[in-house]
Design a protein around this motif. Sequence first.
Motif, mmCIF file in Angstrom:
data_model
loop_
_atom_site.group_PDB
_atom_site.id
_atom_site.type_symbol
_atom_site.label_atom_id
_atom_site.label_comp_id
_atom_site.label_asym_id
_atom_site.label_seq_id
_atom_site.Cartn_x
_atom_site.Cartn_y
_atom_site.Cartn_z
ATOM 1 N N VAL A 174 -27.250 -71.640 -15.183
ATOM 2 C CA VAL A 174 -26.540 -72.494 -14.273
ATOM 3 C C VAL A 174 -25.467 -73.477 -14.938
ATOM 4 C CG1 VAL A 174 -26.964 -74.514 -12.927
ATOM 5 C CG2 VAL A 174 -28.747 -72.830 -12.783
ATOM 6 N N ALA A 175 -25.639 -73.923 -16.064
ATOM 7 C CA ALA A 175 -24.644 -74.855 -16.483
ATOM 8 C C ALA A 175 -23.598 -74.259 -17.179
ATOM 9 C CB ALA A 175 -25.439 -75.717 -17.688
ATOM 10 N N VAL A 176 -23.925 -73.049 -17.797
ATOM 11 C CA VAL A 176 -22.675 -72.224 -18.473
ATOM 12 C C VAL A 176 -22.058 -71.379 -17.788
ATOM 13 C CG1 VAL A 176 -22.170 -70.842 -20.622
ATOM 14 C CG2 VAL A 176 -23.814 -72.665 -20.954
ATOM 15 N N TYR A 177 -22.696 -70.637 -16.873
ATOM 16 C CA TYR A 177 -21.990 -69.745 -15.721
ATOM 17 C C TYR A 177 -21.755 -70.024 -14.533
ATOM 18 C CZ TYR A 177 -19.882 -65.694 -14.410
ATOM 19 O OH TYR A 177 -18.690 -64.724 -14.089
ATOM 20 N N LEU A 178 -22.863 -70.390 -13.925
ATOM 21 C CA LEU A 178 -22.800 -70.649 -12.306
ATOM 22 C C LEU A 178 -22.041 -71.471 -12.034
ATOM 23 C CD1 LEU A 178 -26.418 -69.789 -10.886
ATOM 24 C CD2 LEU A 178 -24.434 -68.449 -10.490
ATOM 25 N N LEU B 248 -22.466 -80.834 -20.305
ATOM 26 C CA LEU B 248 -22.843 -82.388 -20.420
ATOM 27 C C LEU B 248 -23.526 -83.060 -19.294
ATOM 28 C CD1 LEU B 248 -19.485 -83.548 -21.983
ATOM 29 C CD2 LEU B 248 -21.762 -83.197 -23.204
ATOM 30 N N ILE B 249 -23.170 -82.472 -18.059
ATOM 31 C CA ILE B 249 -23.866 -83.131 -16.977
ATOM 32 C C ILE B 249 -25.190 -82.444 -16.915
ATOM 33 C CG2 ILE B 249 -24.010 -83.146 -14.349
ATOM 34 C CD1 ILE B 249 -20.789 -82.734 -14.407
ATOM 35 N N ALA B 250 -25.571 -81.220 -17.304
ATOM 36 C CA ALA B 250 -26.840 -80.721 -17.145
ATOM 37 C C ALA B 250 -27.731 -81.537 -18.380
ATOM 38 C CB ALA B 250 -26.902 -79.226 -17.660
ATOM 39 N N VAL B 251 -27.176 -81.909 -19.250
ATOM 40 C CA VAL B 251 -27.946 -82.654 -20.624
ATOM 41 C C VAL B 251 -27.996 -83.932 -19.723
ATOM 42 C CG1 VAL B 251 -28.174 -83.545 -22.534
ATOM 43 C CG2 VAL B 251 -27.046 -81.247 -22.552
ATOM 44 N N ALA B 252 -27.541 -84.734 -19.519
ATOM 45 C CA ALA B 252 -27.569 -86.034 -18.813
ATOM 46 C C ALA B 252 -28.582 -85.959 -17.839
ATOM 47 C CB ALA B 252 -26.052 -86.520 -18.317
ATOM 48 N N GLY C 113 -33.654 -87.405 -15.788
ATOM 49 C CA GLY C 113 -34.934 -87.076 -15.034
ATOM 50 C C GLY C 113 -35.890 -87.639 -15.884
ATOM 51 N N LYS C 114 -36.028 -87.407 -17.160
ATOM 52 C CA LYS C 114 -37.294 -87.703 -18.315
ATOM 53 C C LYS C 114 -37.348 -89.393 -18.037
ATOM 54 C CE LYS C 114 -38.629 -86.659 -21.911
ATOM 55 N NZ LYS C 114 -38.989 -86.458 -23.246
ATOM 56 N N ARG C 115 -36.140 -90.103 -18.096
ATOM 57 C CA ARG C 115 -36.136 -91.597 -17.926
ATOM 58 C C ARG C 115 -36.826 -92.175 -16.625
ATOM 59 N NH1 ARG C 115 -31.827 -93.393 -21.558
ATOM 60 N NH2 ARG C 115 -32.867 -92.649 -23.616
ATOM 61 N N LEU C 116 -36.434 -91.576 -15.420
ATOM 62 C CA LEU C 116 -36.956 -91.987 -14.351
ATOM 63 C C LEU C 116 -38.494 -91.665 -14.192
ATOM 64 C CD1 LEU C 116 -33.792 -91.070 -12.134
ATOM 65 C CD2 LEU C 116 -34.637 -93.120 -12.944
ATOM 66 N N ALA C 117 -38.950 -90.537 -14.534
ATOM 67 C CA ALA C 117 -40.394 -89.868 -14.418
ATOM 68 C C ALA C 117 -41.496 -91.079 -14.501
ATOM 69 C CB ALA C 117 -40.477 -88.843 -15.364
ATOM 70 N N GLY D 297 -31.690 -84.290 -9.820
ATOM 71 C CA GLY D 297 -31.127 -83.153 -9.180
ATOM 72 C C GLY D 297 -29.956 -83.513 -8.021
ATOM 73 N N ALA D 298 -30.183 -84.878 -7.686
ATOM 74 C CA ALA D 298 -28.890 -85.276 -6.754
ATOM 75 C C ALA D 298 -27.829 -85.718 -7.713
ATOM 76 C CB ALA D 298 -29.802 -86.263 -6.011
ATOM 77 N N PHE D 299 -28.244 -86.459 -8.613
ATOM 78 C CA PHE D 299 -27.280 -86.944 -9.827
ATOM 79 C C PHE D 299 -26.336 -85.608 -9.992
ATOM 80 C CE2 PHE D 299 -26.104 -86.811 -14.137
ATOM 81 C CZ PHE D 299 -25.177 -87.486 -14.414
ATOM 82 N N PHE D 300 -27.114 -84.412 -10.659
ATOM 83 C CA PHE D 300 -26.460 -83.099 -11.106
ATOM 84 C C PHE D 300 -25.336 -82.850 -10.031
ATOM 85 C CE2 PHE D 300 -26.080 -78.618 -11.498
ATOM 86 C CZ PHE D 300 -25.646 -78.615 -12.801
#
Lengths: 72, 255
Positions: B112-116, B151-155, B160-164, B177-180
């Motif tokens: 997703v991040a590198v190609y799509l 970078l967006i994918a890593v962020a 997600g981990k912070r909010l969980a 996902g919405a942020f992405f």
Amino acid sequence: MAQSIAQPTSTTAVPATLPIGVIAPWAFFFGLLMLVLLYFVGAEQGATAIFSGTGVHEWVHDGRHLLGFPCH
Amino acid sequence: MNSATVRHLLVRGMLAGLAAGVAALLVAYFLGEPSVRGAIDFEKAKAAHHGGGDDPLVSRALQSTAGLSTGILVYGVAFGGIAALAYCFALGRIGRFGPRASALLLAAAVLVAVYLVPFLKYPANPPAVGNPDTLQERTALYFLMIVLSVLIAVATVILGKRLAPRLGTWNATVAAGAFFVLAVGLAFVFLPAQDNTPAGFPATLLWDFRLATLAVQSTLWTVFGLVFGVLAERALAPAPAERPETSASPAPVAG
Ligand SMILES: [Zn+2]
């Protein structure tokens, strides 16, 4: 080493984390090496060139197109 | 000991990348080459300007076989290595996933991040589509889009981990996902558009070519995720930290 917090001491399938400090040198040197390889497949003798001529470009030409890189 | 784990995973990542490259090569040859050939025919008919058009150093027969294999296999091995290094970081840090699930998730994320995502802004172009005068600009924009997307994918994962803990896993995943989507959408809006399709280029040919590139990448990352997952699970099996008594000879690991 890096024990995760609250290990349930049972048969969890979750693997232990590897410390960042251990991964970093590998990530740096091999990551760079891999990026150089990708550069030769994806961009050499296209937008920029280390070697003169068009041999590298032509050799990987079809791969470059089909892997999604801008080619010419 | 941990350093050896990283080395084992790196080697296995490159091997899995090679296997994935072979599968992707088959797709590229059988699904992709026909539209590359069609595009080159169009280019020739238009009295072309491309380096491979007039007097090629490398014959078309070699470009479409040995050359294609080199490009895709090197890409597979190199990206396999990079994905394995990313896997070392991700292992145990992205949630409660085992070695195989982690590998498949990582492969999907890389696809997703590198190609799509970059493809949605700057889709792959066959020969004849693209003005050679704008190649530098297009290359720079394409690589910039890849970097931004990664970078967006890593962020997104970090967010997600912070909010969980606060929102729960489901809501945190939806919010991340919405942020992405929002961040990618902003990047799409602010980066300049590119359309280099020459007049008269068959739309179906362009569609077939782009679909083929998607098939190549999907095959590559699916096979990588599955093969690397199995190899990584075996490499991690002795789990030295968990079994202090029996870790003397990790017999089942080959190489
Ligand atoms: Zn080309």
